[in-house]
Write a protein that holds these residues in place. Structure first.
Motif, PDB file in Angstrom:
ATOM      1  N   ALA A  58       0.878  -1.044   0.013  1.00 42.02           N
ATOM      2  CA  ALA A  58       0.210   0.034   0.177  1.00 42.02           C
ATOM      3  C   ALA A  58       0.988   1.289  -0.045  1.00 42.02           C
ATOM      4  CB  ALA A  58      -0.957   0.097   1.197  1.00 42.02           C
ATOM      5  N   ASN A 103      -3.107   4.847   1.356  1.00 41.66           N
ATOM      6  CA  ASN A 103      -3.102   3.667   1.608  1.00 41.66           C
ATOM      7  C   ASN A 103      -3.690   2.700   0.672  1.00 41.66           C
ATOM      8  OD1 ASN A 103      -1.978   1.663   3.546  1.00 41.66           O
ATOM      9  ND2 ASN A 103      -3.927   1.487   4.537  1.00 41.66           N
ATOM     10  N   VAL A 104      -3.512   2.731  -0.551  1.00 42.46           N
ATOM     11  CA  VAL A 104      -3.984   1.601  -1.935  1.00 42.46           C
ATOM     12  C   VAL A 104      -3.018   0.783  -2.292  1.00 42.46           C
ATOM     13  CG1 VAL A 104      -3.543   3.658  -3.609  1.00 42.46           C
ATOM     14  CG2 VAL A 104      -5.456   1.790  -3.717  1.00 42.46           C
ATOM     15  N   ALA A 105      -3.172  -0.506  -2.339  1.00 45.33           N
ATOM     16  CA  ALA A 105      -2.264  -1.359  -3.049  1.00 45.33           C
ATOM     17  C   ALA A 105      -2.806  -1.808  -4.342  1.00 45.33           C
ATOM     18  CB  ALA A 105      -2.083  -2.580  -1.951  1.00 45.33           C
TER      19      ALA A 105
END
Length: 102
Positions: free
Chosen positions: A44, A66-68
């Motif tokens: 992330a 907070n992105v994967a």
């Protein structure tokens, strides 16, 4: 060492290494209006996406913490046919992809 596979379905204009990038697609391109940006990272991170016209005018901005992985839809329907740029920044990495609206 992990193997990274990156597919870019758009004209790549400029890029620096995006840490942990596994997948980056932009389709359809050319588009009649709407297109999807899909991204997958090893871990992330904070993501910034800016959509611009040829003059550099910002049409849309997106920031995601907070992105994967994910997919985002953009719409050029309200804009004239031409060339646009989708700029992606993750960590210290950067990619600018050309988008053609027919």
């Amino acid at each position: 060492t992990a193997t990274t596979s990156v597919t870019i379905l758009a004209g790549e204009v400029a890029t620096t290494e995006i840490p942990g990038l596994r997948l980056l697609t932009l389709s359809p391109n050319p588009t009649a209006g709407q297109f999807d940006l899909t991204l997958e990272l090893e871990s992330a991170a904070e993501l910034f996406v800016v959509l611009q016209d040829l003059t550099g005018r910002i049409l849309e901005k997106t920031a995601v913490e907070n992105v994967a992985e994910g997919s985002w839809r953009f719409d050029l329907s309200g804009y004239p046919a031409g060339v646009y740029f989708c700029k992606i920044q993750v960590g210290g990495g950067f990619a600018a992809l050309r988008v053609v609206k027919m």
